[in-house]
Scaffold this motif. Structure first.
Motif, PDB file in Angstrom:
ATOM      1  N   ASP A   1     -59.146  77.782  72.296  1.00 42.64           N
ATOM      2  CA  ASP A   1     -59.193  76.520  71.568  1.00 42.64           C
ATOM      3  C   ASP A   1     -59.974  76.618  70.256  1.00 42.64           C
ATOM      4  O   ASP A   1     -60.055  75.647  69.500  1.00 42.64           O
ATOM      5  CB  ASP A   1     -59.792  75.413  72.440  1.00 42.64           C
ATOM      6  N   GLY A   2     -60.577  77.762  70.012  1.00 40.28           N
ATOM      7  CA  GLY A   2     -61.298  77.938  68.763  1.00 40.28           C
ATOM      8  C   GLY A   2     -62.639  77.239  68.695  1.00 40.28           C
ATOM      9  O   GLY A   2     -63.278  77.208  67.638  1.00 40.28           O
ATOM     10  N   VAL A   3     -63.088  76.673  69.802  1.00 40.21           N
ATOM     11  CA  VAL A   3     -64.359  75.943  69.819  1.00 40.21           C
ATOM     12  C   VAL A   3     -65.513  76.942  69.885  1.00 40.21           C
ATOM     13  O   VAL A   3     -65.537  77.831  70.749  1.00 40.21           O
ATOM     14  CB  VAL A   3     -64.409  74.972  71.012  1.00 40.21           C
ATOM     15  N   VAL A   4     -66.448  76.805  68.970  1.00 43.26           N
ATOM     16  CA  VAL A   4     -67.638  77.659  68.949  1.00 43.26           C
ATOM     17  C   VAL A   4     -68.851  76.784  69.273  1.00 43.26           C
ATOM     18  O   VAL A   4     -69.140  75.817  68.566  1.00 43.26           O
ATOM     19  CB  VAL A   4     -67.819  78.337  67.578  1.00 43.26           C
ATOM     20  N   TYR A   5     -69.531  77.108  70.363  1.00 40.98           N
ATOM     21  CA  TYR A   5     -70.675  76.315  70.796  1.00 40.98           C
ATOM     22  C   TYR A   5     -71.918  76.657  69.974  1.00 40.98           C
ATOM     23  O   TYR A   5     -72.161  77.824  69.630  1.00 40.98           O
ATOM     24  CB  TYR A   5     -70.981  76.575  72.265  1.00 40.98           C
ATOM     25  N   GLY A   6     -72.696  75.634  69.717  1.00 41.26           N
ATOM     26  CA  GLY A   6     -74.021  75.849  69.167  1.00 41.26           C
ATOM     27  C   GLY A   6     -75.011  76.174  70.263  1.00 41.26           C
ATOM     28  O   GLY A   6     -74.674  76.260  71.448  1.00 41.26           O
ATOM     29  N   ARG A   7     -76.263  76.325  69.874  1.00 39.85           N
ATOM     30  CA  ARG A   7     -77.280  76.730  70.839  1.00 39.85           C
ATOM     31  C   ARG A   7     -77.433  75.704  71.955  1.00 39.85           C
ATOM     32  O   ARG A   7     -77.501  76.048  73.131  1.00 39.85           O
ATOM     33  CB  ARG A   7     -78.619  76.928  70.131  1.00 39.85           C
TER      34      ARG A   7
ATOM     35  N   GLY B   1     -63.613  71.385  74.234  1.00 41.75           N
ATOM     36  CA  GLY B   1     -62.970  72.314  75.149  1.00 41.75           C
ATOM     37  C   GLY B   1     -63.946  73.260  75.803  1.00 41.75           C
ATOM     38  O   GLY B   1     -65.104  73.398  75.387  1.00 41.75           O
ATOM     39  N   LEU B   2     -63.454  73.953  76.869  1.00 41.57           N
ATOM     40  CA  LEU B   2     -64.270  74.891  77.631  1.00 41.57           C
ATOM     41  C   LEU B   2     -63.672  76.283  77.684  1.00 41.57           C
ATOM     42  O   LEU B   2     -64.259  77.180  78.302  1.00 41.57           O
ATOM     43  CB  LEU B   2     -64.434  74.403  79.076  1.00 41.57           C
ATOM     44  N   ALA B   3     -62.496  76.484  77.079  1.00 48.95           N
ATOM     45  CA  ALA B   3     -61.753  77.726  77.292  1.00 48.95           C
ATOM     46  C   ALA B   3     -62.590  78.953  76.968  1.00 48.95           C
ATOM     47  O   ALA B   3     -62.694  79.890  77.780  1.00 48.95           O
ATOM     48  CB  ALA B   3     -60.479  77.719  76.458  1.00 48.95           C
ATOM     49  N   GLY B   4     -63.195  78.990  75.789  1.00 50.39           N
ATOM     50  CA  GLY B   4     -63.983  80.158  75.418  1.00 50.39           C
ATOM     51  C   GLY B   4     -65.203  80.344  76.290  1.00 50.39           C
ATOM     52  O   GLY B   4     -65.542  81.466  76.679  1.00 50.39           O
ATOM     53  N   ALA B   5     -65.877  79.259  76.630  1.00 51.45           N
ATOM     54  CA  ALA B   5     -67.089  79.360  77.441  1.00 51.45           C
ATOM     55  C   ALA B   5     -66.786  79.872  78.845  1.00 51.45           C
ATOM     56  O   ALA B   5     -67.542  80.671  79.402  1.00 51.45           O
ATOM     57  CB  ALA B   5     -67.778  78.000  77.505  1.00 51.45           C
TER      58      ALA B   5
END
Length: 566
Positions: free
Chosen positions: A71-77, A130-134
């Motif tokens: 999903d291309g979502v990049v989480y912050g800290r 989204g959660l896909a990457g995590a």
């Protein structure tokens, strides 16, 4: 009433589980409006497309379970820390406490921990997109490994190595994909009156989230208990994988049963499984699956057309049907009634079924050499293997009409559809006591223990020798089937359940006027009655929605003026 129908690997696709039942339900409840939210099971299912949908289906939204793009979502800290905490809690809940079936549901502490972690992940997905990457990240693997190595974890989990951890994490990533969907907003599942999950497991997960985010009541229907299916199918995995996945599906089943307003099953056997897995007895209802009886009317009303010396078996040919015991029982029958014939009607189920069919044909040739009435006649085996659709048996009803007694010889059976078809045809039946057979037959047929050819033969002989008893049992069986197992009774039951649930849950939608201000008492009971109640200038949004809420009107209802003198 607006219903959100939740499916997994079935309706509205042209193939899949529970497709026919869902289609009958939607078409039968034409007074309601349906939104379909479907999780597809495979790429081939999506390529086949949807079947024809009735006009009361206003919206269809689908999402694949078989794949998930990044999903291309990049989480912050902060988001990464939230994910690590929630996923760690989820993993810990899977590694502590006994299996759910051992104690009628998971321990309260672990159930609360699982629910808190599940909804925490859902809220994170909603906030971040989204959660896909995590779920595929190394942080997820590390959290799962810490939970497996923690004191108190079961031995199987402590022995998990990297391959097992990767397998479990991959399964959890697939199972938690519905958390990342955008189905739970006010214009989605938040706008329906009721969520109806057509099965347990992942199909019910969107219903849990709609209840969590928008307070939508949830109805769960299980004709096959998903947790039981998981136990029966997940037998080839490593012990650590089996233990952790069984814990996950057990926790999810208990959470689903605990949050659902009503849980329905198709028979008492499934209902007992649901209770043992944590369902509250007060929320359980038994609604037998409905079938179209019209195809069997002509045969059912003409029982005298049957050959009085013929036994019939109809079904899918596979080892669980135990045709070997039936053939040995028929050998005993032929010793006392030499004119009796046995017609086995059915196609093999896959390669295993084809091999089993070949074995049964060889056994029949060995037990019953071809017989001839005289020296100049051609020999014929008293056992015939046939498939429906030929010139002699063009329809399913013709198959049951071919004999006076229908036999079911299974060693494993869920809800015996073939037995109900025979009852619709007014046939006396002899069945083995497996699955829901006794519940279905209800005293209108003979029941014997499984894998007992002698008992099966004695029961068949009793009916072959007593035509009056056959007629009585056949008539009683047809009457019972028409009362309990028709599509009409199934639709009527769910209509009543819908009204029951909605009557116990307050109206969650607020009607807004043209300026965005709420209109008290503007959603009366008649708003759920079919008719032209909508006027312009009025919008309906979820309770608590602001005046600037976007989106088209949803079931808008004009304000009703009070009567004079009220």
């Amino acid at each position: 009433m607006r219903i959100g129908l939740l499916t997994e690997g079935g309706y509205p696709y042209v193939s899949g589980d529970a497709r026919l039942w869902c289609d009958r339900l939607v078409r039968g409840l034409e007074q309601h409006e349906f939104d379909i939210y479907a999780l597809s099971g495979s790429e081939s299912q999506e390529d086949e497309g949807w079947g024809p949908l009735p006009p009361q289906v206003s919206r269809v939204r689908t999402a694949p379970l078989w794949t998930a793009e990044d999903d291309g979502v990049v989480y912050g800290r902060r988001a990464r820390r939230r994910f690590a905490e929630c996923y760690g809690e989820l993993a810990t809940s899977l590694c502590h406490g006994g299996p759910p079936e051992a104690s009628g549901g998971p321990p309260a502490t672990e159930a609360d921990r699982f629910a808190s972690a599940l909804y925490g992940l859902a809220e994170l997905a909603r906030d971040e997109g989204g959660l896909a990457g995590a779920l595929r990240s190394e942080a997820a693997i590390r959290a799962l490994e810490r939970a497996c190595r923690a004191p108190g974890a079961p031995g199987a989990a402590r022995e998990a190595r990297v391959p097992e951890l990767l397998a479990v994490a991959g399964h959890l990533e697939r199972a938690l994909r519905p958390l990342s969907l955008d189905w739970y907003e006010d214009e989605g599942l938040g706008s329906v009156d009721l969520c109806h999950a057509a099965s347990g497991g992942l199909a019910a997960l969107p219903g849990l989230l709609a209840r969590h985010f928008a307070g939508v009541p949830l109805l769960v229907t299980e004709y096959g208990v998903r947790l039981r299916t998981h136990y029966l199918t997940a037998t080839q995995a490593a012990p650590a994988v089996r233990a952790l996945l069984a814990a996950f599906h057990g926790r999810l089943a208990a959470e689903t049963y605990g949050r659902a307003a009503i849980v329905t099953s198709g028979n008492a056997h499934a209902r007992r499984w649901q209770e043992r897995c944590g369902a509250d007895h007060a929320t359980l209802r038994t609604v037998h699956p409905g079938m179209d009886a019209s195809a069997f009317t002509e045969v059912g009303e003409s029982p005298e057309c049957a050959d009085p010396d013929t036994l019939v078996w109809v079904g899918r040919v596979e080892p669980a049907k135990d045709l070997v015991s039936l053939l040995h029982a028929f050998a005993e029958i032929r010793k006392e009634e030499p004119k009796t014939r046995l017609r086995i009607v059915g196609a093999p189920a896959g390669p295993e079924g084809a091999a089993y069919l070949g074995h049964c044909k060889a056994l029949a040739a060995q037990l019953f050499p071809d017989e001839a009435e005289g020296p100049h006649a051609v020999g014929e085996n008293p056992v015939s293997f046939e498939e429906r659709g030929g010139p002699e048996l063009p329809t399913l009803a013709d198959a049951y009409a071919a004999g006076a007694v229908t036999v079911l010889s299974s060693v494993v059976e869920g809800f015996p559809i073939g037995l109900i078809e025979a009852m619709f045809c007014g046939r006396a039946t002899v069945s083995t006591d497996v699955g829901a057979v006794v519940e279905v037959i209800g005293g209108t047929g003979l029941v014997v223990p499984p894998r007992n050819p002698r008992a099966l033969a004695d029961a068949c002989l009793a009916l072959l020798r007593d035509p009056e008893r056959r007629a009585r049992l056949g008539a009683a069986a047809r009457a019972r089937a028409l009362e309990l197992f028709t599509a009409e009774q199934n639709i009527t039951a769910f209509h009543g359940i819908y009204l029951d649930i909605v009557s116990r849950n307050p109206v969650r939608r607020v009607v807004l006027d043209g300026t965005g201000e709420p209109l008290p008492f503007a959603a009366p009971a008649e708003s759920h009655v079919p008719g032209s109640w909508t006027e312009r200038g009025v919008r309906v949004v979820a309770r608590g929605g602001p005046g600037w809420a976007a989106g088209p009107p949803v079931g808008a209802t004009a304000p009703i003026a009070a009567a004079e003198g009220a």
